[in-house]
Design an enzyme around this catalytic site. Structure first.
Site, PDB file in Angstrom:
ATOM      1  N   LYS A 184      23.411   7.628  41.494  1.00  0.00           N
ATOM      2  CA  LYS A 184      22.546   6.448  41.608  1.00  0.00           C
ATOM      3  C   LYS A 184      21.247   6.798  40.881  1.00  0.00           C
ATOM      4  O   LYS A 184      20.326   7.366  41.452  1.00  0.00           O
ATOM      5  CB  LYS A 184      22.274   6.153  43.085  1.00  0.00           C
ATOM      6  CG  LYS A 184      22.045   4.689  43.427  1.00  0.00           C
ATOM      7  CD  LYS A 184      20.855   4.071  42.758  1.00  0.00           C
ATOM      8  CE  LYS A 184      19.530   4.407  43.405  1.00  0.00           C
ATOM      9  NZ  LYS A 184      18.382   3.917  42.609  1.00  0.00           N
ATOM     10  N   PRO A 185      21.174   6.466  39.567  1.00  0.00           N
ATOM     11  CA  PRO A 185      19.940   6.774  38.844  1.00  0.00           C
ATOM     12  C   PRO A 185      18.820   5.851  39.296  1.00  0.00           C
ATOM     13  O   PRO A 185      19.069   4.826  39.944  1.00  0.00           O
ATOM     14  CB  PRO A 185      20.318   6.495  37.387  1.00  0.00           C
ATOM     15  CG  PRO A 185      21.428   5.497  37.458  1.00  0.00           C
ATOM     16  CD  PRO A 185      22.158   5.756  38.750  1.00  0.00           C
ATOM     17  N   GLY A 234      13.548  13.093  44.419  1.00  0.00           N
ATOM     18  CA  GLY A 234      12.576  12.006  44.357  1.00  0.00           C
ATOM     19  C   GLY A 234      11.360  12.351  45.198  1.00  0.00           C
ATOM     20  O   GLY A 234      11.064  13.525  45.434  1.00  0.00           O
ATOM     21  N   SER A 235      10.677  11.318  45.662  1.00  0.00           N
ATOM     22  CA  SER A 235       9.412  11.533  46.361  1.00  0.00           C
ATOM     23  C   SER A 235       9.649  11.982  47.809  1.00  0.00           C
ATOM     24  O   SER A 235      10.738  11.798  48.359  1.00  0.00           O
ATOM     25  CB  SER A 235       8.606  10.234  46.365  1.00  0.00           C
ATOM     26  OG  SER A 235       9.343   9.238  47.047  1.00  0.00           O
ATOM     27  N   GLU A 256      15.344  17.487  46.892  1.00  0.00           N
ATOM     28  CA  GLU A 256      14.429  18.082  45.908  1.00  0.00           C
ATOM     29  C   GLU A 256      13.274  17.105  45.778  1.00  0.00           C
ATOM     30  O   GLU A 256      13.417  16.042  45.179  1.00  0.00           O
ATOM     31  CB  GLU A 256      15.126  18.258  44.551  1.00  0.00           C
ATOM     32  CG  GLU A 256      16.389  19.098  44.590  1.00  0.00           C
ATOM     33  CD  GLU A 256      16.098  20.588  44.638  1.00  0.00           C
ATOM     34  OE1 GLU A 256      14.909  20.961  44.581  1.00  0.00           O
ATOM     35  OE2 GLU A 256      17.045  21.368  44.753  1.00  0.00           O
ATOM     36  N   CYS A 290       8.134  17.427  38.587  1.00  0.00           N
ATOM     37  CA  CYS A 290       7.824  17.835  39.957  1.00  0.00           C
ATOM     38  C   CYS A 290       7.149  19.207  39.992  1.00  0.00           C
ATOM     39  O   CYS A 290       6.331  19.466  40.861  1.00  0.00           O
ATOM     40  CB  CYS A 290       9.097  17.864  40.788  1.00  0.00           C
ATOM     41  SG  CYS A 290      10.390  18.861  40.035  1.00  0.00           S
ATOM     42  N   GLU A 387       0.179  14.500  45.156  1.00  0.00           N
ATOM     43  CA  GLU A 387       0.879  14.628  43.877  1.00  0.00           C
ATOM     44  C   GLU A 387       0.379  13.542  42.921  1.00  0.00           C
ATOM     45  O   GLU A 387       0.449  12.350  43.234  1.00  0.00           O
ATOM     46  CB  GLU A 387       2.385  14.464  44.102  1.00  0.00           C
ATOM     47  CG  GLU A 387       3.196  14.728  42.855  1.00  0.00           C
ATOM     48  CD  GLU A 387       4.694  14.566  43.091  1.00  0.00           C
ATOM     49  OE1 GLU A 387       5.090  13.576  43.738  1.00  0.00           O
ATOM     50  OE2 GLU A 387       5.455  15.430  42.623  1.00  0.00           O
TER      51      GLU A 387
END
Ligand code: NAD
Length: 515
Positions: A184-185, A234-235, A256, A290, A387
């Site tokens: 799932k991009p 992702g976040s 991640e 990241c 971030e």
């Protein structure tokens, strides 16, 4: 650059890989980040369509797992070679939907090729049955072995920063382990992933072994509801939601997540090289990595010289729209709303007393932010704590290595960190004090280019699942098979309990453990 993937592009709009054949729901328009030009459209899959896609992957899984590992490796090798031959198309999709410089796209593709090469070679040994040594009284007469079995269907949910590497790339160990995979991009950048998945079939990969579910968060949620394990990049905020949803089904979940990665520059470092390192690792891919250097701590005695070197470097960079090889260093943001976050961090810093020695404003391209060096920063500022995920390098003077370590660890994140010094032993000693999943001395981030190394964050940066033998193991269920030779085995301690055998057992415990 011309349009590379239009709505008329049949291979994407009607792709069977993305479930479009069954889609009667909505569609997603994919736009070039800088111009807003529509590059293509993909289905915005709803829960029913995701369930159908996963069912296809599930039906294909036993035959894929039934192939010998070498046969799966052969498919992956053919896929890698085709990706290389068709690199022009993959790079065009990647550059068009992300607006990255050519080199950032090329490096991403290079890493994908390297990972494919790696996983096809190491899968055999990593998946082989592993004899386990056991000791002690209860081990007598027993042989134990660990076997590795695929989960079934693995879902891989990826971000927009590295569209192919963090979707297809993370699918590779899972595929080699005998799982089928539904990627799932990000809804921001689905085209290159869909194209790369098509090449898997074109390279002779069996149908439905690698599928793509396009759509947004709702599609991702549905995927978690149907797969047997989920790998998410992702976040932190989304990672928490993913973990909670996976927790409801008690399926394995690799995370991640984000980072606020510190760089520590000690006074004895090669300052010129360290400054180039700060610029490279702070601004490559527009800072949208990241593991990007997001804050720099420099020993006070070399601080001014270091800042001058960084500023000189940043001023020499070419900022503009994405183009051909060697034409531009920093482009715009991949996801235009990210510019607002970057700008908010810089404004907050300046309002609290920081100075922007370069940049500090939007532009010069639409949806872009000028590469920005901030000084006079402190930990009250968002740019030192949250971030930023953009082209901003805040630099702070510190008294010594101890203060640098304290500041570096004063963060909710713990993805990676770097220490720059001329003394490797000192570098290693400082590295061991840092709260991060990976620490590099005199470089940063490049460990992630080595798939032999496990990679995972501490604190809110995640729960690991990429790289090293661990990635292959994560993609498997493990089974311990223990075989007992029965001839002459005393079966000590079995029911019914008798005084004599209990005394024997007691004596044996005493002999073995009482001394
Ligand atoms: P994001 O969390 O917004 O989205 C990531 C993916 O999750 C997207 O595909 C999105 O559609 C999907 N998603 C959104 N809501 C979901 C839900 N409720 N359930 C399931 N899926 C859902 O992240 P982003 O903005 O695309 O990427 C930037 C972030 O990714 C940054 O924080 C960055 O640090 C992080 N990142 C981490 C790594 C790493 O390896 N640690 C690598 C690259 C990026």
């Amino acid at each position: 650059m011309g349009t590379v993937a239009t709505t008329k592009e049949p291979s994407l709009a009607s792709s069977d890989l993305t479930g479009a054949a069954t889609s009667d729901g909505g569609t997603l328009l994919v736009r070039a980040p800088r111009t807003g030009e529509v590059l293509g459209e993909v289905p915005d899959l709803d829960a029913t369509q995701v369930a159908e896609l996963v069912a296809r992957a599930r039906a294909a899984q036993p035959a894929w797992a039934g192939l010998a590992v070498d046969a799966r490796a052969e498919v992956l090798d053919r896929y890698r070679r085709l990706l290389w031959r068709r690199r022009g198309e993959v790079l065009r999709y990647l550059q068009a939907e992300s607006g990255k410089p050519y080199e950032d796209a090329l490096r991403e593709l290079g890493l994908l090729l390297d990972w494919a090469h790696h996983w096809s070679r190491v899968a055999g040994p990593l998946l082989a049955d592993e004899p386990l040594r056991t000791r002690g009284l209860m081990a007598v007469g027993r042989r134990s072995v660990r076997t590795f079995e695929p989960h079934g269907v693995v879902g891989v949910i990826g971000p927009w920063s590295f569209p192919v590497m963090l979707s297809i790339g993370d699918a590779l160990p899972a595929l080699m382990a005998g799982n089928t995979v539904v990627c799932k991009p990000s809804e921001v950048t689905p085209l290159a992933t869909a194209m790369a998945a098509e090449l898997f079939v074109a390279a002779g990969g069996p149908a439905d072994v690698l599928l793509v579910a396009t759509g947004g968060g709702r599609t991702g949620e549905a995927l978690i509801d149907h797969v047997d394990a989920v790998h998410f990049t992702g976040s932190v905020a989304t990672g928490r939601a993913v973990a909670a949803r996976a927790g409801q089904r008690l399926i394995p979940c690799a995370l991640e997540l984000g980072g606020k990665d510190p760089m520590i520059v000690l006074a004895d470092a090669d300052l010129e090289r360290a400054a180039r390192g700060a610029v490279n690792y702070g601004l490559a891919n527009g800072g949208q990595i990241c593991m990007a250097v997001e804050r720099v701590y420099v020993e006070r005695e070399v601080y001014e010289r270091f800042v001058d070197l960084v500023v000189q470097q940043v001023r020499s960079l070419r900022v503009g729209p994405s183009g051909g090889p060697g034409t531009v260093d920093v482009t715009g943001m991949i996801h235009p709303p990210q510019v607002d976050i970057v700008d908010a961090h810089v404004r907050d810093a300046v309002e609290r007393g920081a100075r922007a020695l370069t940049g500090g404003r939007r532009g010069p391209v639409a949806a872009g932010y000028e590469p920005t060096v901030l000084v006079d920063v402190d930990h009250s500022m968002r740019c030192m704590r949250e971030e930023t995920f953009g082209p901003v390098i805040p630099i702070m003077a510190v008294r010594d290595a101890d203060e640098a370590v304290g500041r570096a660890n004063d963060s909710e994140y713990g993805l990676t960190a770097s220490v720059w010094t001329d003394d490797p032993a000192r570098g290693k000693a400082v590295a061991r004090q840092l709260e991060a999943g990976t620490v590099t001395v005199n470089d940063a981030m490049m460990h992630s280019a080595l798939p032999e190394l496990p990679m995972g964050g501490w604190k809110t940066s995640g729960l690991g699942g990429r790289g090293g033998a661990e990635a292959m193991r994560w993609a498997c269920r493990q089974r311990i098979v223990q075989v007992l030779r029965t001839t002459g085995h005393p079966d000590l301690g079995w029911l019914p309990y008798r005084p004599r055998s209990s005394r024997t057992l007691e004596r044996l415990f005493g002999l073995l453990y009482g001394r």
